[in-house]
Design a protein around this motif. Structure first.
Motif, mmCIF file in Angstrom:
data_model
loop_
_atom_site.group_PDB
_atom_site.id
_atom_site.type_symbol
_atom_site.label_atom_id
_atom_site.label_comp_id
_atom_site.label_asym_id
_atom_site.label_seq_id
_atom_site.Cartn_x
_atom_site.Cartn_y
_atom_site.Cartn_z
ATOM 1 N N ASP A 1 0.820 -1.223 0.000
ATOM 2 C CA ASP A 1 0.000 0.000 0.000
ATOM 3 C C ASP A 1 0.851 1.269 0.000
ATOM 4 O O ASP A 1 0.329 2.354 -0.263
ATOM 5 N N TRP A 2 2.121 1.136 0.307
ATOM 6 C CA TRP A 2 2.895 2.337 0.607
ATOM 7 C C TRP A 2 4.138 2.479 -0.268
ATOM 8 O O TRP A 2 5.260 2.538 0.205
ATOM 9 N N TYR A 3 3.894 2.561 -1.573
ATOM 10 C CA TYR A 3 4.974 2.920 -2.494
ATOM 11 C C TYR A 3 5.036 4.443 -2.586
ATOM 12 O O TYR A 3 4.100 5.083 -3.075
ATOM 13 N N GLY A 4 6.111 4.993 -2.091
ATOM 14 C CA GLY A 4 6.269 6.433 -2.127
ATOM 15 C C GLY A 4 7.156 6.871 -3.271
ATOM 16 O O GLY A 4 7.379 6.141 -4.239
ATOM 17 N N THR A 5 7.652 8.076 -3.164
ATOM 18 C CA THR A 5 8.593 8.612 -4.151
ATOM 19 C C THR A 5 9.842 9.083 -3.423
ATOM 20 O O THR A 5 9.827 9.281 -2.199
ATOM 21 N N GLU A 6 10.919 9.259 -4.152
ATOM 22 C CA GLU A 6 12.173 9.731 -3.572
ATOM 23 C C GLU A 6 12.331 11.230 -3.805
ATOM 24 O O GLU A 6 11.888 11.757 -4.827
ATOM 25 N N LEU A 7 12.977 11.891 -2.857
ATOM 26 C CA LEU A 7 13.320 13.293 -3.056
ATOM 27 C C LEU A 7 14.470 13.438 -4.046
ATOM 28 O O LEU A 7 14.552 14.434 -4.773
ATOM 29 N N TYR A 8 15.321 12.433 -4.097
ATOM 30 C CA TYR A 8 16.496 12.467 -4.970
ATOM 31 C C TYR A 8 16.072 12.689 -6.422
ATOM 32 O O TYR A 8 15.194 11.999 -6.950
ATOM 33 N N GLY A 9 16.693 13.688 -7.047
ATOM 34 C CA GLY A 9 16.440 13.949 -8.453
ATOM 35 C C GLY A 9 15.212 14.803 -8.730
ATOM 36 O O GLY A 9 14.993 15.213 -9.879
ATOM 37 N N LYS A 10 14.420 15.087 -7.694
ATOM 38 C CA LYS A 10 13.218 15.908 -7.898
ATOM 39 C C LYS A 10 13.597 17.388 -7.926
ATOM 40 O O LYS A 10 14.580 17.814 -7.310
ATOM 41 N N LYS A 11 12.771 18.165 -8.618
ATOM 42 C CA LYS A 11 13.012 19.613 -8.673
ATOM 43 C C LYS A 11 12.176 20.284 -7.589
ATOM 44 O O LYS A 11 10.945 20.136 -7.556
ATOM 45 N N LEU A 12 12.844 21.017 -6.712
ATOM 46 C CA LEU A 12 12.190 21.727 -5.611
ATOM 47 C C LEU A 12 12.161 23.226 -5.899
ATOM 48 O O LEU A 12 13.204 23.829 -6.149
ATOM 49 N N GLY A 13 10.987 23.817 -5.814
ATOM 50 C CA GLY A 13 10.844 25.266 -5.935
ATOM 51 C C GLY A 13 10.687 25.889 -4.564
ATOM 52 O O GLY A 13 9.777 25.535 -3.812
ATOM 53 N N ASP B 1 25.453 31.099 -4.860
ATOM 54 C CA ASP B 1 26.657 30.769 -4.096
ATOM 55 C C ASP B 1 26.531 29.439 -3.345
ATOM 56 O O ASP B 1 27.544 28.835 -2.978
ATOM 57 N N VAL B 2 25.300 28.991 -3.092
ATOM 58 C CA VAL B 2 25.106 27.706 -2.397
ATOM 59 C C VAL B 2 24.565 26.635 -3.351
ATOM 60 O O VAL B 2 24.022 25.625 -2.926
ATOM 61 N N GLY B 3 24.714 26.886 -4.661
ATOM 62 C CA GLY B 3 24.341 25.883 -5.646
ATOM 63 C C GLY B 3 22.866 25.819 -5.973
ATOM 64 O O GLY B 3 22.393 24.822 -6.530
ATOM 65 N N VAL B 4 22.133 26.869 -5.651
ATOM 66 C CA VAL B 4 20.697 26.920 -5.931
ATOM 67 C C VAL B 4 20.456 27.829 -7.135
ATOM 68 O O VAL B 4 21.029 28.916 -7.231
ATOM 69 N N THR B 5 19.626 27.403 -8.047
ATOM 70 C CA THR B 5 19.301 28.205 -9.225
ATOM 71 C C THR B 5 18.379 29.347 -8.830
ATOM 72 O O THR B 5 17.429 29.158 -8.062
ATOM 73 N N TYR B 6 18.645 30.530 -9.344
ATOM 74 C CA TYR B 6 17.817 31.711 -9.059
ATOM 75 C C TYR B 6 17.008 32.054 -10.304
ATOM 76 O O TYR B 6 17.530 32.044 -11.414
ATOM 77 N N THR B 7 15.719 32.340 -10.116
ATOM 78 C CA THR B 7 14.883 32.701 -11.259
ATOM 79 C C THR B 7 14.067 33.948 -10.966
ATOM 80 O O THR B 7 13.669 34.202 -9.829
ATOM 81 N N LYS B 8 13.829 34.728 -12.008
ATOM 82 C CA LYS B 8 12.917 35.866 -11.925
ATOM 83 C C LYS B 8 11.545 35.513 -12.495
ATOM 84 O O LYS B 8 10.620 36.317 -12.408
ATOM 85 N N ASN B 9 11.453 34.329 -13.076
ATOM 86 C CA ASN B 9 10.215 33.898 -13.729
ATOM 87 C C ASN B 9 9.471 32.936 -12.805
ATOM 88 O O ASN B 9 9.903 31.806 -12.593
ATOM 89 N N PHE B 10 8.348 33.375 -12.265
ATOM 90 C CA PHE B 10 7.616 32.559 -11.298
ATOM 91 C C PHE B 10 7.116 31.252 -11.917
ATOM 92 O O PHE B 10 6.921 30.254 -11.206
ATOM 93 N N ASP B 11 6.933 31.242 -13.212
ATOM 94 C CA ASP B 11 6.490 30.012 -13.878
ATOM 95 C C ASP B 11 7.513 28.886 -13.722
ATOM 96 O O ASP B 11 7.162 27.708 -13.784
ATOM 97 N N ASP B 12 8.788 29.243 -13.530
ATOM 98 C CA ASP B 12 9.814 28.221 -13.291
ATOM 99 C C ASP B 12 9.535 27.470 -11.990
ATOM 100 O O ASP B 12 9.815 26.273 -11.878
ATOM 101 N N ILE C 1 8.052 19.680 -6.433
ATOM 102 C CA ILE C 1 7.664 20.027 -5.064
ATOM 103 C C ILE C 1 7.865 21.528 -4.905
ATOM 104 O O ILE C 1 8.852 22.083 -5.383
ATOM 105 N N ILE C 2 6.921 22.188 -4.224
ATOM 106 C CA ILE C 2 7.008 23.633 -4.006
ATOM 107 C C ILE C 2 6.828 23.905 -2.517
ATOM 108 O O ILE C 2 5.896 23.395 -1.883
ATOM 109 N N THR C 3 7.725 24.707 -1.950
ATOM 110 C CA THR C 3 7.599 25.102 -0.547
ATOM 111 C C THR C 3 7.716 26.613 -0.457
ATOM 112 O O THR C 3 8.497 27.232 -1.201
ATOM 113 N N ILE C 4 6.938 27.224 0.427
ATOM 114 C CA ILE C 4 6.874 28.689 0.503
ATOM 115 C C ILE C 4 7.384 29.175 1.853
ATOM 116 O O ILE C 4 7.070 28.595 2.895
ATOM 117 N N HIS C 5 8.194 30.235 1.828
ATOM 118 C CA HIS C 5 8.819 30.762 3.050
ATOM 119 C C HIS C 5 8.886 32.289 2.990
ATOM 120 O O HIS C 5 9.961 32.879 3.076
#
Length: 526
Positions: A135-147, A183-194, A200-204
């Motif tokens: 019943d519990w096949y999940g997904t991995e965070l590895y390789g996923k794109k996080l916004g 500087d910490v290896g994170v891609t920066y975008t000005k386009n919110f559609d990215d 996965i999307i997290t808001i802060h």
């Protein structure tokens, strides 16, 4: 001399110990009494320490006649009436960074729980005593794109930890220098559609007029099928009706939610859904975080009681003995003007420059602080205050400077603020009439006269016939009532400042920008 500090809500014991053992403090513990009885206890308080259970409102402040400061033991100050505190000369302080790691780690916990559905798998085995691994096949965070929406203290740490999981991390935050992310290896975008294209999307972000309902039905429709959404920041950043519908339809595969628009949220419809992980606003609920919050709150309260300093002050009481009465409305005007400019171009600020002429130029130190608070308020909300403003600006490589200029304007006093962003230079000038009447007299080189208040549309256009009629018709067709209309003209074109009675949504601004004569359109709320 003894100073009385009243603790109105429960905080960690180690914070209480600091108060109990200080020989200059009369410590009063009132966390276990009802809020009506509390009003009698606080009548002699010099400083109060509160959490979310105590409302620092007019009734509270009426009772606390001697109050010099209130310390909110935590980040949010929704339960503190800052305007009323300021009117009464009460300093309001918070503890903004003590729960950073706790909030970061809760975000990661929700992300992992959504990926592997831990709460449901746990419930099936622990409570139902059923062993069904299939019943519990999940997904991995590895390789996923996080916004990551918002790359401040918490968002940046979430990004760094997610990189350690092998995720591809991209962030949207128009108010930071892109190098903070890159500087910490994170891609920066000005386009919110990215961001909307991520797995996965997290808001802060802080909660303000720009970020409330930032993720709505239209944004969700643009997302990937099966997206995962996380919110451990503030309730209402995701439109909750749209969130529920997206979860029901399966467009959103899972959501990890710690915060709600109205709390406690024991009857929220999201609780009935099978594809959510939910917690009861636990972002700061670690033993380490609670200890840090209590200790910092106690230290801040002691400093404030002794009059030594006011760490993380969120307002500035007016000291009649040190600031002449004519200065006060200029400080407020300064903050409003800088806030207005920051809304015309919502990108990273490079510099804030102030020019002052007349007697007001003798108070440039205070003016710099108010201009910086106004300029950074949109992006930082409660994280920016009068104590840390110039430090935060320096930390973000924002140059803050001021100059006294010759008084050739014809006004007794005049202030000009020039805001330089990644996209250009913007300026606004203002003055005070009859000691308290605030007026903006120039915007980006266009002379006009308008009160800095309310919902305002700044419409720049080529100076050709018919523009005012087109603008008026478009607003009228959308049931937007014009309260005031001021026009500035020069050789380069025209600038209209249109004050309206209602909030104006982004669709209407986009339609105004499509008018043939339009050069730029901005919506500001002062």
């Amino acid at each position: 001399m003894l100073y009385t500090i009243v603790v109105c809500d429960h905080i960690h014991q180690n914070g209480l110990k600091l108060l109990q053992t200080n020989s200059q403090i009369n410590y009063v513990y009132a966390a276990d009494i009802d809020k009506t009885a509390l009003l009698d206890v606080i009548k002699d308080a010099d400083v109060c320490i509160t959490r979310s259970s105590t409302d620092v409102d007019t009734k509270f402040l009426d009772a606390a006649k001697k109050l010099k400061a209130v310390v909110r033991a935590g980040v949010g100050v929704d339960n503190v009436d800052l305007n009323e505190c300021s009117k009464r000369g009460v300093i309001a302080m918070n503890v903004p960074t003590a729960n950073t790691i706790a909030a970061v780690e809760l975000t990661m916990a929700h992300m992992l729980s959504c990926a592997r559905k831990f709460p449901y798998a746990h419930n099936q085995l622990k409570n139902d005593r059923i062993w069904k691994r299939e019943d519990w096949y999940g997904t991995e965070l590895y390789g996923k794109k996080l916004g990551v929406i918002g790359f401040g203290n918490i968002g940046s740490r979430v990004g760094i930890r997610s990189k350690a999981f092998g995720m591809d991390v991209i962030t949207y935050d128009p108010y930071i220098n892109p190098s903070k992310a890159t500087d910490v290896g994170v891609t920066y975008t000005k386009n919110f559609d990215d961001i909307l294209a991520c797995d996965i999307i997290t808001i802060h972000t802080p909660k303000n007029s720009e970020t409330t309902n930032m993720i709505d039905a239209d944004k969700i429709a643009k997302m990937k099928d099966g997206v995962v959404l996380i919110n451990c920041a503030r309730g209402g950043l995701y439109n909750e009706e749209a969130l529920v519908e997206g979860l029901k339809s399966g467009k959103i595969a899972m959501a990890g939610i710690d915060v709600f628009s109205k709390e406690p949220a024991t009857n929220h419809p999201i609780l009935d859904l099978p594809n959510v992980t939910v917690t009861a606003h636990l972002g700061a609920n670690t033993l380490e975080s609670q200890e840090k919050i209590a200790i910092q709150a106690a230290e801040n309260a002691i400093e404030a009681a002794l009059g030594a300093s006011y760490p993380n002050a969120l307002n500035l009481p007016i000291d009649e003995t040190k600031i002449p009465s004519f200065v006060k409305p200029y400080l407020e005007l300064t903050q409003k003007m800088a806030y207005l400019l920051s809304q015309t171009d919502k990108s990273a600020i490079k510099s804030i420059k102030i020019e002052a002429s007349g007697d007001i130029a003798d108070y440039l130190d205070s003016i710099e602080t108010f201009a910086t608070v106004g300029g950074l308020k949109l992006s930082l909300a409660e994280q920016i205050n009068y104590i840390n403003a110039l430090f935060v600006a320096k930390e973000r490589d924002i140059e803050v400077s001021s100059t006294k200029t010759a008084n050739t304007s014809g006004y007794k006093n005049k202030l000009t603020i020039k805001l330089t962003t990644q996209n250009g230079v913007y300026s606004v000038s203002g003055t005070i009439f009859d000691e308290e009447v605030q007026r903006i007299v120039e915007i980006n080189g266009f002379s006009l006269d308008i009160e800095p208040s309310g919902h305002m549309i700044l419409f720049s256009n080529s100076d050709v016939p018919g523009v005012i009629g087109e603008v008026g018709k478009l607003l009228g067709d959308n049931n937007i009532n014009i309260a005031d209309f001021r026009l500035g003209r020069n050789k380069s074109g025209a600038l209209a400042v249109i004050v309206v009675d209602e909030e104006v949504n982004s669709d209407i601004i986009a339609k105004l920008a499509q008018l043939k004569a339009a050069r730029s359109v901005a919506y500001v709320n002062v």
